[in-house]
Design an enzyme around this catalytic site. Structure first.
Site, PDB file in Angstrom:
ATOM      1  N   ASN A  62       8.894   6.501  12.782  1.00  0.00           N
ATOM      2  CA  ASN A  62       7.569   6.183  12.244  1.00  0.00           C
ATOM      3  C   ASN A  62       7.225   7.281  11.256  1.00  0.00           C
ATOM      4  OD1 ASN A  62       4.880   5.792  11.688  1.00  0.00           O
ATOM      5  ND2 ASN A  62       4.242   5.559  13.818  1.00  0.00           N
ATOM      6  N   SER A 142       2.243   0.948  -6.299  1.00  0.00           N
ATOM      7  CA  SER A 142       1.945  -0.479  -6.353  1.00  0.00           C
ATOM      8  C   SER A 142       1.188  -0.764  -7.635  1.00  0.00           C
ATOM      9  CB  SER A 142       1.089  -0.884  -5.144  1.00  0.00           C
ATOM     10  OG  SER A 142       0.575  -2.195  -5.298  1.00  0.00           O
ATOM     11  N   TYR A 155      -5.902   0.306   0.514  1.00  0.00           N
ATOM     12  CA  TYR A 155      -4.475   0.211   0.179  1.00  0.00           C
ATOM     13  C   TYR A 155      -4.258   0.736  -1.233  1.00  0.00           C
ATOM     14  CZ  TYR A 155      -0.127  -1.919  -1.445  1.00  0.00           C
ATOM     15  OH  TYR A 155       1.115  -2.120  -2.002  1.00  0.00           O
ATOM     16  N   ALA A 157      -6.163   2.759  -2.940  1.00  0.00           N
ATOM     17  CA  ALA A 157      -6.421   4.200  -2.981  1.00  0.00           C
ATOM     18  C   ALA A 157      -5.220   4.985  -2.476  1.00  0.00           C
ATOM     19  CB  ALA A 157      -7.657   4.523  -2.147  1.00  0.00           C
ATOM     20  N   SER A 158      -4.584   4.483  -1.417  1.00  0.00           N
ATOM     21  CA  SER A 158      -3.401   5.167  -0.878  1.00  0.00           C
ATOM     22  C   SER A 158      -2.260   5.160  -1.891  1.00  0.00           C
ATOM     23  CB  SER A 158      -2.961   4.518   0.433  1.00  0.00           C
ATOM     24  OG  SER A 158      -2.400   3.231   0.227  1.00  0.00           O
ATOM     25  N   LYS A 159      -2.110   4.040  -2.591  1.00  0.00           N
ATOM     26  CA  LYS A 159      -1.035   3.934  -3.573  1.00  0.00           C
ATOM     27  C   LYS A 159      -1.355   4.686  -4.869  1.00  0.00           C
ATOM     28  CE  LYS A 159       2.000   1.490  -1.321  1.00  0.00           C
ATOM     29  NZ  LYS A 159       3.341   2.051  -1.019  1.00  0.00           N
TER      30      LYS A 159
END
Length: 268
Positions: A62, A142, A155, A157-159
């Site tokens: 993980n 992305s 999502y 923001a993370s990318k």
């Protein structure tokens, strides 16, 4: 980068773009350490590679667990003798809801996998990569990392964080032996929603028909070609290329366009 006989670590290797990347790299003559949290998916991957299984090691992990990731370099080197590159493909999406309706648990889960998982991989493997004559880091962002997609704000923001971290990493490592790429997939036929434990909203398939959906195998080929040519930015799919240009020229128009197109995917 010449990929023959290089040892490459691929996360998210059990399905989607990650799996197709592993298969394509093996054809190129690379040796692969396949990382995924799903043991069954890795077992199926090993069967799928057939006679090339001798060039593949599998590692159940993980990536959002820092201690687990920090132990991976030793495991990979034990299997292959060295490590020449990492490809951070693993990622998850969020529920298709507005920020106001998103739980903090969901926020943390997305950030932990997409951003911190990528960061843990980079920091854990970077000391080993710096020892090699030639090495490579590929981080998958992305299209949602540069273009705000409704219902996927965190999502995205993370990318976006992956995008900026990778581009900064490119600058920091420019005078070293390590090349760096950031990948911006557009609409791609994968099972990311299922792997994320998310239900795709009704009508999503109809909306996707308005955009060209790329096969995961084609996305993998584009990424690998970008690696071979040492490209900083790699866009997979016509939609990703087109929206990149449009967003740079007119960000307000591009934002409104994608919002209108995807609005029906959000709860009323």
């Amino acid at each position: 980068m010449r990929l023959e006989n290089k040892v490459i670590v691929v996360t998210g290797a059990g399905s989607g773009i990650g799996k197709e990347t592993v298969l394509a790299l093996l054809v190129k003559g690379a040796k692969i350490a396949a990382v995924d949290m799903h043991e069954q998916a890795l077992a199926e991957l090993k069967v799928a590679v057939g006679e090339k299984a001798n060039n593949l090691s599998t590692h159940v992990a993980n990536i959002s667990d820092k201690a687990t990731v920090e132990a991976l370099p030793k495991s990979v080197i034990a299997a292959h003798g060295a490590v020449d590159g990492i490809m951070n493909v693993a990622g998850i999406i969020q529920p298709f809801v507005r920020i106001n309706d998103l739980t903090y648990d969901a926020v943390e889960r997305v950030m932990n996998v997409n951003f911190y998982g990528t960061l843990f991989m980079v920091k854990s493997f970077l000391p080993e990569l710096l020892k090699r004559p030639e090495a490579y880091i590929v981080n998958v962002s992305s299209m949602g990392g540069f273009l705000p997609v409704p219902g996927q704000a965190i999502y995205g923001a993370s990318k976006a964080a992956v995008k900026l971290m990778t581009e900064r990493l490119y600058a920091e490592l420019k005078d070293t032996n390590i090349n760096v790429s950031v990948v911006f997939p557009g609409a791609t036929a994968t099972n990311i929603a299922e792997n994320s434990g998310m239900k795709v909203p009704a009508g999503a398939d109809d909306k996707a028909q308005n955009f060209p959906v790329l096969a995961a195998s084609e996305a993998a080929k584009i990424i690998i070609t970008g690696m071979e040519k040492n490209r900083l930015q790699i866009f997979t799919g016509r939609d990703s290329n087109m929206m990149n240009v449009l967003y740079r020229l007119n960000p307000v128009f591009a934002t409104n366009l994608i919002a209108k197109q995807m609005k029906s995917l959000l709860p009323k």
